[in-house]
Write an enzyme that holds these catalytic residues in place. Sequence first.
Site, mmCIF file in Angstrom:
data_model
loop_
_atom_site.group_PDB
_atom_site.id
_atom_site.type_symbol
_atom_site.label_atom_id
_atom_site.label_comp_id
_atom_site.label_asym_id
_atom_site.label_seq_id
_atom_site.Cartn_x
_atom_site.Cartn_y
_atom_site.Cartn_z
ATOM 1 N N THR A 217 0.547 -1.306 0.046
ATOM 2 C CA THR A 217 -0.011 0.022 -0.054
ATOM 3 C C THR A 217 0.932 1.174 0.051
ATOM 4 O O THR A 217 2.140 1.384 0.563
ATOM 5 C CB THR A 217 -1.004 0.122 1.252
ATOM 6 N N ASP A 218 0.289 2.073 -0.569
ATOM 7 C CA ASP A 218 0.731 3.639 -0.169
ATOM 8 C C ASP A 218 0.550 3.612 1.278
ATOM 9 O O ASP A 218 -0.419 3.018 1.889
ATOM 10 C CB ASP A 218 0.135 4.705 -0.838
ATOM 11 N N TRP A 219 1.027 4.581 2.006
ATOM 12 C CA TRP A 219 1.117 4.664 3.408
ATOM 13 C C TRP A 219 -0.196 5.218 3.928
ATOM 14 O O TRP A 219 -0.679 6.453 3.758
ATOM 15 C CB TRP A 219 2.136 5.300 3.971
ATOM 16 N N GLY A 220 -1.200 4.312 4.387
ATOM 17 C CA GLY A 220 -2.389 4.375 4.636
ATOM 18 C C GLY A 220 -3.557 4.371 3.542
ATOM 19 O O GLY A 220 -4.599 4.749 3.775
ATOM 20 N N GLY A 221 -3.143 3.568 2.566
ATOM 21 C CA GLY A 221 -3.931 3.368 1.399
ATOM 22 C C GLY A 221 -4.873 1.917 1.586
ATOM 23 O O GLY A 221 -5.645 1.874 0.622
#
Length: 738
Positions: free
Chosen positions: A263-267
């Site tokens: 993931t992108d961070w928080g995705g």
Amino acid sequence: MTLRHLAAATAAVCGLYAAGADKPAYLDESLPLEQRVEDALSRMTLDEKIAMCHAEGKFASAGVPRLGIPDLWMSDGPHGVRAEINWNDWGSAGHTNDSITAFPALTALAATWNPELSMAYGNAIGEEALYREKDMMLGPGVNIYRTPLNGRNFEYMGEDPYLASVLVVPYIKGMQQNGVSACVKHYALNNQERWRGHINVELSDRALNEIYLPAFKAAVEDGEVWSIMGSYNKIRGQHACHNDLMLNKILKDDWKFDGVVVTDWGGCHDTREAALYGLDLEMGSYTNGLTSESAFTYDDYYLANPYKEMLQKGEVPMSTLDDKVRRLLRLNFRTAMNRNKPFGSIHSPEHYAVAEAIGDEAIVLLKNAPVTKKGAPLLPIDPSRFGSILVVGDNAVRMLNEGGGSSELKVKDMVSPLDGMKSLYGDKVKFAQGYKAGRPMYDAVEEIPQSVTDSLRAEAVEMARNADLVVIFGGLNKNTRQDCEAADRIEYGLPFGQPELIAAIEAVNPNTVVVLLSGNAVEMPWEAKIPAIVQGWYLGTMGGQSLANVLSGKVNPSGKLPFSFPVKLEDCGAHSFGDICYPGDSINEKYLEDILVGYRWHDTKKIAPKYSFGHGLSYTDFTYGKAELSSKTIAADGSITLSIPVTNTGKSAGKEVVQLYIGDDKASVFRPLKELKGFSKISLAPGETKNVTFTITPDDLKFYDETTKGWIAEPGKFTAYVGSSSTDIRAKATFDYK
């Protein structure tokens, strides 16, 4: 092999297997990778498998300590290895040994049009990542330049999918030959920062496949990248980090990607979708991916305890977990468990040389005219012609590696533009700030009092009045709402009163050069009166030296624009259909310009750009001869070659990028006037001629057919265009496809 990796491996051999048993297969690097993966998987418990699928720190995910499999350590990129932050929050770790080389931003790399430099770039960052004990670098980025307002365009490789595809592959190979995984991002359609966490993108299958996916596909199929980062946005109603179409069907089934989707961070937003729809590694949940924190622990992540509970209840199959862990083990064995890696190095003379070489070839000479009809062009700067040189601009002394979001860098050395000019011209150089931009911040703008702006401008104008030459280093910077993550630009024009500053200086001194340091196109209402304009990008540690090299003529400029400069924002396709096309209505966004992105839009709609895709001048001249085809017909299973002689007819050695575009003269579907299908960067001495040859295959003629869900080339007549930019076409040749 680093000490932490050696310790992990030793634990497995000396601990679990001290009794004299045979070394387990997963530790035997002479065995096939898949055999090792299956052996390790068979030894793991449910809890160990779950632990591998989510973060254990801001930039770390778990290995299997019991088996001596180390954790994975990551770092932001893609222009250098980010400074260390704390394990569990976004604060600086305060280390004193994490300063690195800042390499030119990826828009600058794209402007070199040089795959060999891309290879050197990836290798150098890979070596710095090794020294910093990183197993994965979060980059490069290949999202398409759709609008000049996108705050993150500086991290990407321009508007054309072919150019981005050609350049991303050697970057990946250069990095991964060091045992460090590239993580190509942001997959996909993360083409704006405004509302990035939830905006839902709707687009045609043609636009998806012809414009927005080719560079990712090349990264997987040709670059054999080991990891891919999902994007924040939604695609057709489903978040990209757990999207069945994008991850399962296209990435893993069609392209046969065998690596890890992170993931992108928080995705990540849903456990069931994350389990079923292609996500492998969840990072940064319950943060905004940049600054915010939360009270949740890593065990609360979607792919942690909630996933375990769903597996135990039979709500999702155990096969989903085993597939994720296989991919994570594969990545671990390629990186952290790779015992044949060197130790790497940081901010070495060799890395500085790579950064300078990229900068030298990235700088684009947009305009170079004489001030008077009988005079010589302003550039290169001849010291015998100008007794005094005034350098103006906040960007002449600003640390442009700071800010920008996750791509911020802590450098050991930074050669500023002012430093570079003084190194060549010494006491001839004076400096005036001219404007003030404020501190770099992610989520706020420091307001500069008008009195300060007026005072700095007045000082610069008065000094310009008495100078022989003025060089203004302006553009954007890494503050929020400029070239910065998490927010888009709010205006196309230059900020901080720069248009007024440029106009006022030119009014008192026509010998004015404007150097734009930015990762984006900008509006230029002042362009007609400025004789020389340079696009100087963000060039990192050696940026000031590269700028001085080109401005002085020590290096002949050879950069070409990787995106178009529209005259005004409304001339850009994404801004021609109202807010629903950009930035959307805050929920949905429709790509109504479809496949007409960048020069495809300008060409087909006959809207002239200020500066065209592929444009870039030189201090010498290149003459193109006649384009010759090996045959006038291409068969479905064949190819033809196109050859064209190019001669340096000027007085200095230089490099030229010869560009091949192909247009379908008559098709059953709408197609752009022409599309980039090849390029070659050649070096020529004065008077020298080289014959440039391109191979044209049926693949170069294809479009994505939405009916058959595949690529087809229709029989008919095609035109090959050869030129120095998308608008500077020097030769044409027609052929038939049968």
